[in-house]
Design a protein around this motif. Structure first.
Motif, PDB file in Angstrom:
ATOM      1  N   ALA A  24      49.259  30.584  44.942  1.00  0.00           N
ATOM      2  CA  ALA A  24      49.650  31.389  45.898  1.00  0.00           C
ATOM      3  C   ALA A  24      51.416  30.725  46.930  1.00  0.00           C
ATOM      4  O   ALA A  24      52.567  31.627  46.929  1.00  0.00           O
ATOM      5  CB  ALA A  24      48.728  31.317  46.785  1.00  0.00           C
ATOM      6  N   ARG A  28      55.177  33.834  46.211  1.00  0.00           N
ATOM      7  CA  ARG A  28      55.517  33.964  47.875  1.00  0.00           C
ATOM      8  C   ARG A  28      57.248  33.352  47.739  1.00  0.00           C
ATOM      9  O   ARG A  28      57.985  34.567  48.217  1.00  0.00           O
ATOM     10  CB  ARG A  28      54.543  33.374  48.900  1.00  0.00           C
ATOM     11  CG  ARG A  28      53.394  33.815  49.803  1.00  0.00           C
ATOM     12  CD  ARG A  28      53.517  33.155  50.664  1.00  0.00           C
ATOM     13  NE  ARG A  28      51.924  33.781  51.286  1.00  0.00           N
ATOM     14  CZ  ARG A  28      50.861  32.580  50.947  1.00  0.00           C
ATOM     15  NH1 ARG A  28      50.648  31.773  50.202  1.00  0.00           N
ATOM     16  NH2 ARG A  28      49.486  33.140  50.728  1.00  0.00           N
ATOM     17  N   ILE A  78      53.626  40.315  43.237  1.00  0.00           N
ATOM     18  CA  ILE A  78      52.061  40.724  44.467  1.00  0.00           C
ATOM     19  C   ILE A  78      51.455  40.773  44.172  1.00  0.00           C
ATOM     20  O   ILE A  78      50.295  40.420  44.801  1.00  0.00           O
ATOM     21  CB  ILE A  78      53.149  41.962  45.173  1.00  0.00           C
ATOM     22  CG1 ILE A  78      54.565  41.808  46.027  1.00  0.00           C
ATOM     23  CG2 ILE A  78      52.074  42.289  45.781  1.00  0.00           C
ATOM     24  CD1 ILE A  78      55.088  42.971  46.765  1.00  0.00           C
ATOM     25  N   SER A  79      51.472  41.639  43.127  1.00  0.00           N
ATOM     26  CA  SER A  79      49.676  41.546  42.706  1.00  0.00           C
ATOM     27  C   SER A  79      48.948  40.066  42.656  1.00  0.00           C
ATOM     28  O   SER A  79      48.015  39.866  42.641  1.00  0.00           O
ATOM     29  CB  SER A  79      49.811  42.639  40.970  1.00  0.00           C
ATOM     30  OG  SER A  79      50.245  42.179  40.296  1.00  0.00           O
ATOM     31  N   GLN A  82      47.776  39.139  45.325  1.00  0.00           N
ATOM     32  CA  GLN A  82      46.891  39.971  46.272  1.00  0.00           C
ATOM     33  C   GLN A  82      45.630  38.875  44.755  1.00  0.00           C
ATOM     34  O   GLN A  82      44.697  38.962  45.664  1.00  0.00           O
ATOM     35  CB  GLN A  82      46.897  40.763  46.116  1.00  0.00           C
ATOM     36  CG  GLN A  82      45.684  41.332  46.918  1.00  0.00           C
ATOM     37  CD  GLN A  82      45.965  42.938  46.297  1.00  0.00           C
ATOM     38  OE1 GLN A  82      46.825  43.743  45.671  1.00  0.00           O
ATOM     39  NE2 GLN A  82      44.987  43.957  46.879  1.00  0.00           N
ATOM     40  N   GLN A  83      46.290  39.357  44.026  1.00  0.00           N
ATOM     41  CA  GLN A  83      44.476  38.526  43.078  1.00  0.00           C
ATOM     42  C   GLN A  83      44.036  36.932  43.057  1.00  0.00           C
ATOM     43  O   GLN A  83      43.614  36.689  43.632  1.00  0.00           O
ATOM     44  CB  GLN A  83      44.740  38.220  41.496  1.00  0.00           C
ATOM     45  CG  GLN A  83      45.031  39.625  40.853  1.00  0.00           C
ATOM     46  CD  GLN A  83      45.528  39.765  39.864  1.00  0.00           C
ATOM     47  OE1 GLN A  83      46.138  38.935  38.861  1.00  0.00           O
ATOM     48  NE2 GLN A  83      45.854  41.215  39.430  1.00  0.00           N
ATOM     49  N   GLU A  85      44.713  35.799  46.667  1.00  0.00           N
ATOM     50  CA  GLU A  85      44.491  35.229  47.150  1.00  0.00           C
ATOM     51  C   GLU A  85      42.934  35.671  47.423  1.00  0.00           C
ATOM     52  O   GLU A  85      42.029  35.353  47.942  1.00  0.00           O
ATOM     53  CB  GLU A  85      45.391  36.206  48.977  1.00  0.00           C
ATOM     54  CG  GLU A  85      46.102  35.235  49.217  1.00  0.00           C
ATOM     55  CD  GLU A  85      47.030  36.570  49.884  1.00  0.00           C
ATOM     56  OE1 GLU A  85      47.053  37.066  50.164  1.00  0.00           O
ATOM     57  OE2 GLU A  85      48.188  35.974  50.390  1.00  0.00           O
ATOM     58  N   ASP A  86      42.372  36.998  46.678  1.00  0.00           N
ATOM     59  CA  ASP A  86      41.105  37.534  45.966  1.00  0.00           C
ATOM     60  C   ASP A  86      39.657  36.239  45.449  1.00  0.00           C
ATOM     61  O   ASP A  86      39.154  35.403  46.308  1.00  0.00           O
ATOM     62  CB  ASP A  86      40.715  38.307  45.232  1.00  0.00           C
ATOM     63  CG  ASP A  86      41.904  38.995  46.115  1.00  0.00           C
ATOM     64  OD1 ASP A  86      41.718  40.020  47.879  1.00  0.00           O
ATOM     65  OD2 ASP A  86      41.568  40.648  45.934  1.00  0.00           O
TER      66      ASP A  86
END
Length: 115
Positions: A24, A28, A78-79, A82-83, A85-86
């Protein structure tokens, strides 16, 4: 410890959470670099269009490529972020469930040893 001892699984989950946190953070950094590339490419394109520094068509094409590459990289990262972080959220929920399933004993119930 028994084979069904959740502490080993909790340790594995914590290692996975750390690895996902590194992914992650890398995403960033790439997102920031993509935004810089988009901004720099747009600025260079504007300068080229206005003819302020006499850059040629090559600079215009390069700036367009920079903007488009930045957009693609931004969307991809970004995708991925998001994955990731999920996945971190799911791993933390699993870890909490495992910790909650452990039969903990109160320390005050343990006999005192004076040696």
């Amino acid at each position: 410890m028994t084979e069904s001892d959740p502490t080993d699984e909790i340790s594995d989950i914590e290692d996975r959470i750390e690895a996902l946190a590194e992914i992650a953070e890398r995403c960033r950094k790439y997102i920031l670099a993509s935004k810089i590339a988009i901004g720099g490419g747009a600025a260079l394109l504007l300068i080229t269009i206005l003819g302020l520094f006499g850059f040629g068509q090559t600079a215009a094409l390069g700036s367009i490529a920079l903007v488009l590459g930045g957009i693609v990289s931004l969307g991809s990262n970004i995708s991925t972020l998001q994955q990731t972080e999920d996945a971190i959220g799911a791993a933390e929920a699993r870890r909490s469930a495992l910790i909650g399933s452990i039969d903990l004993r109160v320390v005050a119930d343990a006999p005192l040893k004076l040696v």
